[in-house]
Scaffold this active site. Structure first.
Site, PDB file in Angstrom:
ATOM      1  N   SER A 141       0.828  -0.891   0.060  1.00 18.32           N
ATOM      2  CA  SER A 141      -0.460  -0.172   0.327  1.00 18.32           C
ATOM      3  C   SER A 141       0.867   1.297  -0.209  1.00 18.32           C
ATOM      4  O   SER A 141       1.889   1.365   0.535  1.00 18.32           O
ATOM      5  CB  SER A 141      -0.906   0.040   1.851  1.00 18.32           C
ATOM      6  OG  SER A 141      -1.545   1.276   1.710  1.00 18.32           O
ATOM      7  N   TYR A 177      -1.775   0.446  11.203  1.00 19.72           N
ATOM      8  CA  TYR A 177      -2.001  -0.021  10.177  1.00 19.72           C
ATOM      9  C   TYR A 177      -0.726   0.236   8.756  1.00 19.72           C
ATOM     10  O   TYR A 177      -0.349  -0.674   7.819  1.00 19.72           O
ATOM     11  CB  TYR A 177      -3.515   0.971   8.881  1.00 19.72           C
ATOM     12  CG  TYR A 177      -3.369   0.412   7.283  1.00 19.72           C
ATOM     13  CD1 TYR A 177      -4.052  -0.789   7.317  1.00 19.72           C
ATOM     14  CD2 TYR A 177      -3.286   0.760   6.695  1.00 19.72           C
ATOM     15  CE1 TYR A 177      -4.060  -1.790   5.585  1.00 19.72           C
ATOM     16  CE2 TYR A 177      -3.372   0.414   5.418  1.00 19.72           C
ATOM     17  CZ  TYR A 177      -3.675  -0.995   4.701  1.00 19.72           C
ATOM     18  OH  TYR A 177      -4.140  -0.977   3.840  1.00 19.72           O
TER      19      TYR A 177
END
Length: 326
Positions: free
Chosen positions: A129, A153
């Site tokens: 990501s 995250y």
């Protein structure tokens, strides 16, 4: 569709997610022999709601179960692995870091270890990501930007990304990594995300809610372009094994604030509703967007959809989906 995928045994994790549903559909359309790892049975997901599961093989289990992974890869003689399974919601990661680390970090090494023990596996594409980069002052991020996530995250994606590179470098595993912006598109059932949440609110005649101050800047990437990028990367890796260990950003290279994105959706939907700005977000990166120059140069990749085209298709999908529920 490329003949590369015809009858190719392909293992997909995260098939009930946003990108996973579109990827599985594209793989099925291309003639691939798809095997999906499914943890939670999500009836509203594209995999199940659109009966895609009837066109694939389904293995029920968890990404952290290495024995199960090795059995599936071996029994189905998997050639290509595309890993999309992850806990992807930032606020959930902030509230529940342990489950996020278990899936996004431990799940990564267990899948890679299973691939290392599976002699038929020839290509592995791991979804990282843009959040793996963490917060960096130099923009746009390119693939040389250090991976320095600081919040749960972001850290989970930094770790999974580095672990993937370690398996390529140390063990010669044919693995590549994708780093994409914020995915949007039909099929996202996480209503607290800004695109589906805004569209649903407008369709219901309600003011859309922005939980941040609206000024966070992001790089938004349409899901059909994302699914096609994963497939292209697997093909290029098969053609050029030297790509193992490489990471690639995929982006349309447009930076928007959350408020600008919501306003664009409102215009496309001919709505005069005004968003409610809650200013409650915390522990999130303030400003991110990606350079996709490396993917253009090394993979001959380019996006198919403009931002407005992607948003129009997304609005149309949710209009049909929510109409069926009333």
């Amino acid at each position: 569709m490329s003949a590369f995928w015809r009858d190719r045994p392909t293992f997909v994790t995260g098939g009930t997610g946003l990108v996973g549903g579109w990827l599985v559909q594209k793989l099925v359309d291309a003639g691939a022999d798809v095997v999906c790892l499914v943890r939670d049975w999500v009836p509203q997901s594209a995999l199940l709601n659109e009966s895609l599961h009837r066109s694939v093989k389904v293995v029920r289990g968890d990404l952290r179960d290495q024995e199960l992974l090795e059995r599936a890869l071996g029994e189905y003689e998997i050639d290509t692995v595309i890993n999309l399974a992850a806990q992807t919601i930032v606020p959930i990661a902030n509230r529940n870091p342990t489950s996020t680390f278990e899936t996004n970090v431990a799940g990564t090494w267990r899948l890679l270890e299973a691939c290392r023990h599976s002699p038929t596996v020839k290509q592995v594409v791991m979804a990282s990501s843009d959040k793996a980069y963490g917060d960096c002052e130099t923009l746009p991020y390119d693939e040389s930007t250090p991976l320095q996530g600081r919040h749960p995250y972001d850290v989970s994606k930094s770790c999974g990304d580095l672990i993937s590179q370690a398996y390529a470098t140390t063990y010669g595993l044919p693995v590549t990594v994708t780093r994409c912006g914020n995915f949007y598109g039909g099929g996202d059932l996480n209503w607290n995300r800004i695109v589906p949440g805004t569209i649903r609110s407008v369709l219901r005649g309600q003011q859309p809610v922005i939980r941040s101050d609206g000024q966070y800047i992001r790089d938004y990437f349409y899901v059909e372009d994302g699914a096609a990028a994963y497939m292209l990367l697997a093909e290029r890796l098969a053609q050029n094994p030297a790509l193992a260990g490489e990471s690639f950003n995929f982006s349309i290279e447009i930076q928007l604030t959350v408020l600008e994105l919501v306003e664009r959706i409102l215009r496309l939907m001919n709505s005069d509703l005004q968003p409610v700005v809650q200013n409650q977000a915390s522990h999130e990166i303030r400003h991110q967007y990606l350079s996709a120059e490396k993917a253009r140069r090394m993979l001959d990749w380019h996006p198919v959809f403009t931002l407005d085209e992607g948003l129009r298709r997304t609005v149309s999908w949710y209009s049909d989906f929510l109409a069926e529920k009333t």
